[in-house]
Write an enzyme that holds these catalytic residues in place. Structure first.
Site, PDB file in Angstrom:
ATOM      1  N   ARG A 217      10.570 -28.519  59.538  1.00  0.00           N
ATOM      2  CA  ARG A 217      11.395 -27.541  59.287  1.00  0.00           C
ATOM      3  C   ARG A 217      11.942 -27.821  57.527  1.00  0.00           C
ATOM      4  NH1 ARG A 217      13.260 -28.718  64.080  1.00  0.00           N
ATOM      5  NH2 ARG A 217      11.847 -27.600  66.251  1.00  0.00           N
TER       6      ARG A 217
ATOM      7  N   GLU B  44      16.000  -9.796  47.170  1.00  0.00           N
ATOM      8  CA  GLU B  44      15.924  -8.772  46.420  1.00  0.00           C
ATOM      9  C   GLU B  44      15.986  -7.112  47.719  1.00  0.00           C
ATOM     10  OE1 GLU B  44      10.939  -9.364  45.618  1.00  0.00           O
ATOM     11  OE2 GLU B  44      11.181  -7.264  46.172  1.00  0.00           O
TER      12      GLU B  44
ATOM     13  N   HIS C 175      -0.831  -3.685  41.242  1.00  0.00           N
ATOM     14  CA  HIS C 175      -1.483  -4.495  41.940  1.00  0.00           C
ATOM     15  C   HIS C 175      -2.448  -3.304  42.524  1.00  0.00           C
ATOM     16  CE1 HIS C 175       2.601  -7.410  43.627  1.00  0.00           C
ATOM     17  NE2 HIS C 175       0.923  -8.542  42.784  1.00  0.00           N
TER      18      HIS C 175
ATOM     19  N   LYS D   2      14.383 -13.706  34.311  1.00  0.00           N
ATOM     20  CA  LYS D   2      13.664 -14.318  35.597  1.00  0.00           C
ATOM     21  C   LYS D   2      15.341 -14.898  36.561  1.00  0.00           C
ATOM     22  CE  LYS D   2      11.462 -14.363  39.533  1.00  0.00           C
ATOM     23  NZ  LYS D   2       9.701 -14.627  40.056  1.00  0.00           N
TER      24      LYS D   2
ATOM     25  N   GLU E 225       3.637 -11.128  31.987  1.00  0.00           N
ATOM     26  CA  GLU E 225       4.690 -11.225  32.239  1.00  0.00           C
ATOM     27  C   GLU E 225       5.686 -11.346  31.930  1.00  0.00           C
ATOM     28  OE1 GLU E 225       5.250 -10.609  35.684  1.00  0.00           O
ATOM     29  OE2 GLU E 225       3.765 -10.149  36.755  1.00  0.00           O
TER      30      GLU E 225
ATOM     31  N   HIS F 185      -4.438 -11.108  36.915  1.00  0.00           N
ATOM     32  CA  HIS F 185      -3.179 -10.382  36.955  1.00  0.00           C
ATOM     33  C   HIS F 185      -2.854  -9.710  36.244  1.00  0.00           C
ATOM     34  CE1 HIS F 185       0.778  -9.755  39.248  1.00  0.00           C
ATOM     35  NE2 HIS F 185       1.155 -10.187  38.233  1.00  0.00           N
TER      36      HIS F 185
ATOM     37  N   LYS G 255      10.162 -17.852  45.869  1.00  0.00           N
ATOM     38  CA  LYS G 255       9.297 -17.180  47.145  1.00  0.00           C
ATOM     39  C   LYS G 255       8.154 -17.609  46.412  1.00  0.00           C
ATOM     40  CE  LYS G 255       9.990 -12.041  45.471  1.00  0.00           C
ATOM     41  NZ  LYS G 255       9.265 -10.979  45.117  1.00  0.00           N
TER      42      LYS G 255
ATOM     43  N   ASN H 298       9.662  -5.793  39.710  1.00  0.00           N
ATOM     44  CA  ASN H 298       8.772  -5.283  40.385  1.00  0.00           C
ATOM     45  C   ASN H 298       7.746  -3.581  39.268  1.00  0.00           C
ATOM     46  OD1 ASN H 298       8.232  -6.861  42.641  1.00  0.00           O
ATOM     47  ND2 ASN H 298       9.730  -5.402  43.952  1.00  0.00           N
TER      48      ASN H 298
ATOM     49  N   HIS I  23       4.344  -3.575  38.253  1.00  0.00           N
ATOM     50  CA  HIS I  23       3.700  -3.851  39.600  1.00  0.00           C
ATOM     51  C   HIS I  23       2.647  -3.149  40.825  1.00  0.00           C
ATOM     52  CE1 HIS I  23       4.352  -7.207  37.622  1.00  0.00           C
ATOM     53  NE2 HIS I  23       3.698  -8.444  38.751  1.00  0.00           N
TER      54      HIS I  23
ATOM     55  N   ARG J 218      16.910  -7.644  42.341  1.00  0.00           N
ATOM     56  CA  ARG J 218      14.980  -8.357  41.733  1.00  0.00           C
ATOM     57  C   ARG J 218      14.921  -7.127  41.878  1.00  0.00           C
ATOM     58  NH1 ARG J 218      13.384 -14.109  44.217  1.00  0.00           N
ATOM     59  NH2 ARG J 218      11.617 -14.415  43.539  1.00  0.00           N
TER      60      ARG J 218
HETATM   61  N1  GLY Z   1       7.001 -12.131  40.770  1.00  0.00           N
HETATM   62  C1  GLY Z   1       8.458 -11.043  40.862  1.00  0.00           C
HETATM   63  C2  GLY Z   1       9.474 -11.952  41.665  1.00  0.00           C
HETATM   64  O1  GLY Z   1      10.158 -13.025  41.704  1.00  0.00           O
HETATM   65  O2  GLY Z   1      10.849 -11.028  42.610  1.00  0.00           O
END
Ligand code: GLY
Length: 350
Positions: free
Chosen positions: A112, A224, A239, A214, A176, A254, A134, A232, A235, A228
């Site tokens: 956990r 998000e 993507h 960031k 980025e 990428h 993330k 994107n 992306h 946030r």
């Molecule tokens: N790479 C986008 C984010 O971390 O939200």
């Protein structure tokens, strides 16, 4: 020079000699386990040995997105059990985005949750993946489909690692940095987009500026729900183009795909009346100068749309774009129709 930021729950250190040892002393773990792949074992582990001054064990996995899956997690969890890792064990993830996302996910779920530190070694992971909590792995053909939001104890960045990166990888990560400029700082965009040779940059400073962006955005909206989403930008289309390129003999990195996405999503911003034609032409020219024109490898709008519809960031089947209000300011939750998408693609190809 080096920088240190501390936010409510974790530290970010950039080029701070001695910082890792201080943090580990503070955490006082029962043992330290370092997750590496064959690249970081060869090129980066020596730095950790010289900085840590403590014994540690290593778990080595194979590099590459193809290994960012539950099978690799099972191997990591089993290795933690084999090493008798307890809840006071510290996992250090030494590598690029795959190591950080997968290692963080394994640490966040093992018993956990145990402490972990992100030590990103690629430009992409230093300015993006390692900051913002993330974590996750790909599942059933979908990128980052299983995961969680959880912050590490620290992110420790050493820009010397970038010297061992192939140019193509550096350029991929650079997309980025450009994105951070476009969505949050005109000054950053102007500096980064006008550079003749990116290898001559002062990475200590440009990584710092990008990480600041960031960090500010993800602190304001960690999970998000709103702001946030500006991260994107580039992306949604990027993507899809990246995913489709894997089925061709010209797979894109990428950042190469995000570069295409940023141009096309800038065109969508132009069509919405948010940015001027001059701003759009400036963005397009600067990105194509760095990444070239990949018109020959582009799929159709129908193919791109089919993939975009599967994106987990959609709302009730409606594709949500993050676009630009102006250079240096992003927005989110923007709906776009097929006609606009086709116009963006057509302009890129011309
Ligand atoms: N790479 C986008 C984010 O971390 O939200």
């Amino acid at each position: 020079m080096g920088y240190t930021f501390t936010n409510e729950s974790y530290h970010i250190l950039i080029n701070q000699a001695g910082g890792l040892e201080l943090l580990v002393n503070e955490l006082n773990p029962s043992q330290i386990i370092v997750l590496v792949d064959e690249n970081t074992e060869n090129f980066c582990l020596h730095y950790l040995i010289s900085e840590l001054h403590r014994p540690f064990k290593t778990i080595s996995i194979r590099s590459g997105e193809a290994n960012k899956n539950i099978d690799t997690c099972k191997f990591v969890w089993s290795s933690l059990i084999k090493f008798k890792a307890d809840r006071k064990t510290l996992l250090i993830n030494l590598g690029g985005g795959v190591i950080g996302d997968l290692g963080g996910f394994c640490a966040g779920t093992y018993m956990r949750g145990i402490d972990f530190i992100q030590m990103p070694t690629t430009l992409l992971s230093q300015v993006d993946a390692s900051v913002g909590g993330k974590l996750g792995v790909d599942f059933d053909g979908f990128k980052n489909m299983v995961g969680l939001f959880q912050n590490p104890k620290a992110v420790i960045i050493n820009t010397d690692f970038l010297k061992s990166l192939p140019y193509k990888e550096l350029l991929s990560g650079y997309a980025e940095l450009l994105k951070h400029g476009l969505i949050a700082s005109q000054t950053v965009w102007e500096e980064l987009s006008s550079v003749e040779d990116i290898t001559t940059l002062d990475f200590d400073r440009v990584v710092h500026d990008s990480v600041m962006i960031k960090k500010t955005v993800t602190e304001e909206d960690p999970t998000e729900k709103g702001l946030r989403k500006i991260l994107n930008f580039g992306h949604t289309i990027g993507h899809a183009v990246e995913t489709l390129s894997f089925e061709t003999d010209r797979p894109l990195l990428h950042g190469e795909a995000i570069a295409i996405g940023m141009i096309m999503e800038s065109h969508l911003s132009l069509q919405k009346g948010y940015i001027s034609d001059e701003e759009y032409q400036n963005i397009k020219a600067a990105i194509i100068k760095l990444y070239g024109n990949k018109a020959k490898s582009l799929p159709t709008i129908e193919q791109i749309t089919e993939i975009m519809l599967l994106d987990k960031k959609n709302n009730n089947g409606i594709i949500q774009f993050s676009l630009l209000n102006q250079i240096g300011q992003g927005n989110f939750n923007q709906e776009v129709d097929q006609v606009a998408l086709q116009a963006a693609l057509t302009d890129y190809i011309q």
